[in-house]
Design a protein around this motif. Structure first.
Motif, short mmCIF file in Angstrom:
data_model
loop_
_atom_site.label_atom_id
_atom_site.label_comp_id
_atom_site.label_asym_id
_atom_site.label_seq_id
_atom_site.Cartn_x
_atom_site.Cartn_y
_atom_site.Cartn_z
N GLU A 149 0.84 -1.21 0.00
CA GLU A 149 0.00 0.00 0.00
C GLU A 149 0.87 1.25 0.00
N GLU A 150 1.97 1.22 0.72
CA GLU A 150 2.88 2.36 0.75
C GLU A 150 3.51 2.59 -0.62
N SER A 153 0.93 4.06 -2.92
CA SER A 153 0.71 5.47 -2.59
C SER A 153 1.80 6.36 -3.18
N ARG A 156 1.34 6.58 -6.91
CA ARG A 156 0.22 7.46 -7.26
C ARG A 156 0.65 8.92 -7.22
N ARG A 157 1.43 9.28 -6.19
CA ARG A 157 1.90 10.67 -6.10
C ARG A 157 2.81 11.01 -7.28
#
Length: 186
Positions: A149-150, A153, A156-157
């Motif tokens: 998940e990290e 994330s 995505r950024r």
């Protein structure tokens, strides 16, 4: 001749700006390709790390079961009660046979009580399932999910930043195209 020279200079300047804009678009395209490669590489590394962790978990458990010598039961052996059975951390074939009596009974206990299905027949696999430590597996899985998940994330950024840059470049290109169209009137 003054107007023609000025017009040619202005056109040359605008063409230079267009050339710089095209060059900037090429750089952005290259950066986007590089970042796509980075994202793909991160995904592959994550997949390989996950597979490696799964392989290590499986091989460590199998090696522990197969490499440890089976010890003879002491003559004063007493069968385990249900509480001891659930809280024990190391099992042997002899311990399971003495408690359950048969392979089918031990396998049924795994399915009914622990929710574990043994995929291959044989006492070695049942022993491995009893020694597996379901709680530890769940914790490792939770840690892996948190790590994934990290990574998602962060990716995505990165994608959001690249999309913003791309939008800005498209706006600049439209402005340049409009400017060129003003000077190249039919």
């Amino acid at each position: 001749m003054g107007k023609l020279t000025n017009s040619l200079k202005a056109t040359t300047k605008q063409l230079s700006e267009i050339k710089r804009g095209i060059h900037k678009m090429q750089e952005l395209g290259q950066e986007l390709a590089d970042n796509t490669l980075t994202v793909a590489e991160a995904g592959l590394r994550t997949g390989y790390a996950y597979a490696k962790a799964e392989l290590e978990t499986t091989s460590v458990q199998t090696n522990q079961v197969l490499s440890e010598p089976q010890q003879a039961l002491p003559s004063t052996f007493t069968p385990l009660d249900a509480h001891q059975l659930e809280n024990s951390t190391h099992w042997t074939i002899e311990l399971l046979k003495s408690h359950f009596g048969s392979y089918q009974a031990a396998n049924k206990h795994l399915k009914d009580v622990r929710g574990i299905s043994v995929k291959q027949r044989g006492w070695q696999h049942v022993v491995a399932a009893f020694n597996k430590g379901v709680d530890n597996r769940d914790k490792l899985l939770e840690q892996r999910v948190a790590q994934l998940e990290e990574v998602v994330s962060l990716q995505r950024r990165e994608i959001a930043v690249l999309e913003t840059r791309l939008d800005e470049t498209v706006v600049q290109l439209k402005k340049l195209t409009a400017t060129v169209k003003q000077f190249v009137k039919p």
